[in-house]
Design an enzyme around this catalytic site. Structure first.
Site, PDB file in Angstrom:
ATOM      1  N   HIS A  62     -59.935 -31.766  -1.572  1.00 39.78           N
ATOM      2  CA  HIS A  62     -60.371 -32.334  -2.850  1.00 39.78           C
ATOM      3  C   HIS A  62     -60.595 -33.845  -2.763  1.00 39.78           C
ATOM      4  O   HIS A  62     -61.593 -34.363  -3.267  1.00 39.78           O
ATOM      5  CB  HIS A  62     -59.351 -32.026  -3.944  1.00 39.78           C
ATOM      6  CG  HIS A  62     -59.318 -30.590  -4.346  1.00 39.78           C
ATOM      7  ND1 HIS A  62     -58.475 -30.102  -5.332  1.00 39.78           N
ATOM      8  CD2 HIS A  62     -60.037 -29.524  -3.908  1.00 39.78           C
ATOM      9  CE1 HIS A  62     -58.673 -28.799  -5.469  1.00 39.78           C
ATOM     10  NE2 HIS A  62     -59.609 -28.427  -4.611  1.00 39.78           N
ATOM     11  N   LYS A 117     -58.437 -27.597 -10.014  1.00 35.45           N
ATOM     12  CA  LYS A 117     -57.021 -27.983 -10.020  1.00 35.45           C
ATOM     13  C   LYS A 117     -56.311 -27.416  -8.796  1.00 35.45           C
ATOM     14  O   LYS A 117     -56.784 -26.422  -8.237  1.00 35.45           O
ATOM     15  CB  LYS A 117     -56.347 -27.531 -11.327  1.00 35.45           C
ATOM     16  CG  LYS A 117     -56.527 -26.038 -11.656  1.00 35.45           C
ATOM     17  CD  LYS A 117     -55.669 -25.142 -10.793  1.00 35.45           C
ATOM     18  CE  LYS A 117     -56.135 -23.741 -10.742  1.00 35.45           C
ATOM     19  NZ  LYS A 117     -55.481 -22.968  -9.623  1.00 35.45           N
ATOM     20  N   LEU A 175     -63.166 -26.298  -3.467  1.00 33.03           N
ATOM     21  CA  LEU A 175     -62.689 -26.213  -2.092  1.00 33.03           C
ATOM     22  C   LEU A 175     -61.162 -26.137  -2.045  1.00 33.03           C
ATOM     23  O   LEU A 175     -60.485 -26.456  -3.037  1.00 33.03           O
ATOM     24  CB  LEU A 175     -63.170 -27.439  -1.306  1.00 33.03           C
ATOM     25  CG  LEU A 175     -64.683 -27.623  -1.223  1.00 33.03           C
ATOM     26  CD1 LEU A 175     -65.023 -28.976  -0.599  1.00 33.03           C
ATOM     27  CD2 LEU A 175     -65.310 -26.488  -0.419  1.00 33.03           C
ATOM     28  N   ALA A 183     -66.299 -20.413  -3.311  1.00 29.73           N
ATOM     29  CA  ALA A 183     -65.004 -19.801  -3.603  1.00 29.73           C
ATOM     30  C   ALA A 183     -65.142 -18.793  -4.742  1.00 29.73           C
ATOM     31  O   ALA A 183     -66.055 -18.875  -5.572  1.00 29.73           O
ATOM     32  CB  ALA A 183     -63.989 -20.884  -3.971  1.00 29.73           C
TER      33      ALA A 183
END
Length: 334
Positions: A82, A100, A77, A15
């Site tokens: 998560h 988060k 992700l 990411a």
């Protein structure tokens, strides 16, 4: 234990937050090294590894978790993954830094924390801003009484990426929306600065049919003890803002860039009290590096992490209530 040993990290996914901020932060830290990265697209993993100087690339998350040389994993992700990959990483004996929000619900967060406890590994939520020394400085100003009693806190975090087609933040079932993406910062900061949990929340949200009905804008009120109200707004469809203000009976703390700290730029904040406004100098540091070093000290040196997994569970409880309030257009008591 070898004092020269560093915590060896594996990255689950490529990411943009990982490539642009977290991985460089770990690489620039004192006690960490990024040893491997995994993607479901092996070629993408190899390209990212070459680009960032990471020694090992894997074509699956499972393969990375099977690597016994990896101590800890960072999970950037999409939000709905998560829980699954935190639990699988814990079962593989890896310590976990999870992006988060930690989960989609308080229950998921509790299950993740329990799985990590059962496996004897550490779990941290990736709120990098909390590791920056300026938040300790802000708390010191509050504790000193310089601005008197806290009467309220207001924070903002907004940007406009509404035209970003296919963005995972716009997928409702994946935990998209402004509250989960950036509203979580305001909630976390309020709890950190006040040192307590809110008793009720009220949020109004703008749910966009163009973006799978996620909340593209959310404005909220958190009710704390001593009649302190915390107001915030978060948006993925508004002009950029990133501020925090603590209003006291005798003064004000203003944080111009509340959650974003570039180590090459000033992160100073301002205190107005007694008729004077002063600038508080803040060290220029990489809070992503400090976040990694906090976990490394816990794993390698047996020190306590600054923020336990229970803090992430508590934040998720408030965050889930805020989304429910926005959806039902009602005040939620916690």
């Amino acid at each position: 234990m070898n004092s020269d040993r560093k915590l060896r990290w594996g990255i689950l996914g490529s990411a943009s937050i990982a490539k642009g901020s977290v991985i460089p932060g770990l690489q620039q830290s004192e006690l960490n090294e990024v040893a491997a990265i995994a993607s479901r697209d092996e070629e993408k993993a190899k390209q990212t590894a070459d680009q960032l100087g990471i020694p090992q690339a894997y074509g699956s998350y499972e393969a990375l978790l099977e690597d016994d040389s990896i101590d800890a994993v960072y999970i950037p992700l999409p939000n709905h993954l998560h829980r699954e990959w935190t639990i699988r990483a814990a079962e593989a004996g890896k310590h976990i830094l999870c992006e988060k929000p930690l989960a989609l619900t308080e229950q998921e967060a509790r299950e993740m924390a329990q799985a990590c406890d059962d496996a004897g590994v550490l779990l941290a939520e990736a709120f990098m801003y909390r590791h920056h020394p300026r938040y300790d400085q802000i708390r010191d100003v509050i504790a000193s009484g310089e601005i008197g009693e806290i009467r309220g806190i207001h924070s903002t975090f907004s940007f406009n990426n509404s035209g970003s087609a296919g963005n995972v933040r716009f997928k409702r079932e994946w935990g998209g929306g402004a509250l989960y993406d950036i509203g979580c910062y305001s909630i976390s900061a309020a709890r950190l600065l006040l040192g307590q949990e809110p008793s009720a929340v009220t949020v109004i949200g703008m749910f966009s049919p163009e973006h799978d009905y996620v909340d593209m804008m959310a404005s909220g009120l958190l009710e704390f003890n001593d009649h302190v109200g915390v107001t915030f707004d978060s948006s993925m469809w508004a002009a950029f803002r990133n501020t925090l203000e603590v209003l006291g009976s005798d003064g004000i703390i203003e944080v111009p860039s509340a959650f974003i700290s570039n180590p090459d730029r000033s992160s100073n904040f301002y205190v107005t009290a007694g008729g004077e406004r002063r600038e508080v100098e803040v060290p220029q540091v990489n809070h992503y590096s400090l976040q990694g070093d906090d976990m490394a000290r816990a794993v390698l040196q047996g020190k306590n992490m600054r923020f336990a997994s229970s803090d992430a569970v508590a934040n998720m409880k408030v965050l889930e209530a805020c989304l429910r309030s926005a959806e039902e257009r009602t005040r939620i008591t916690l």
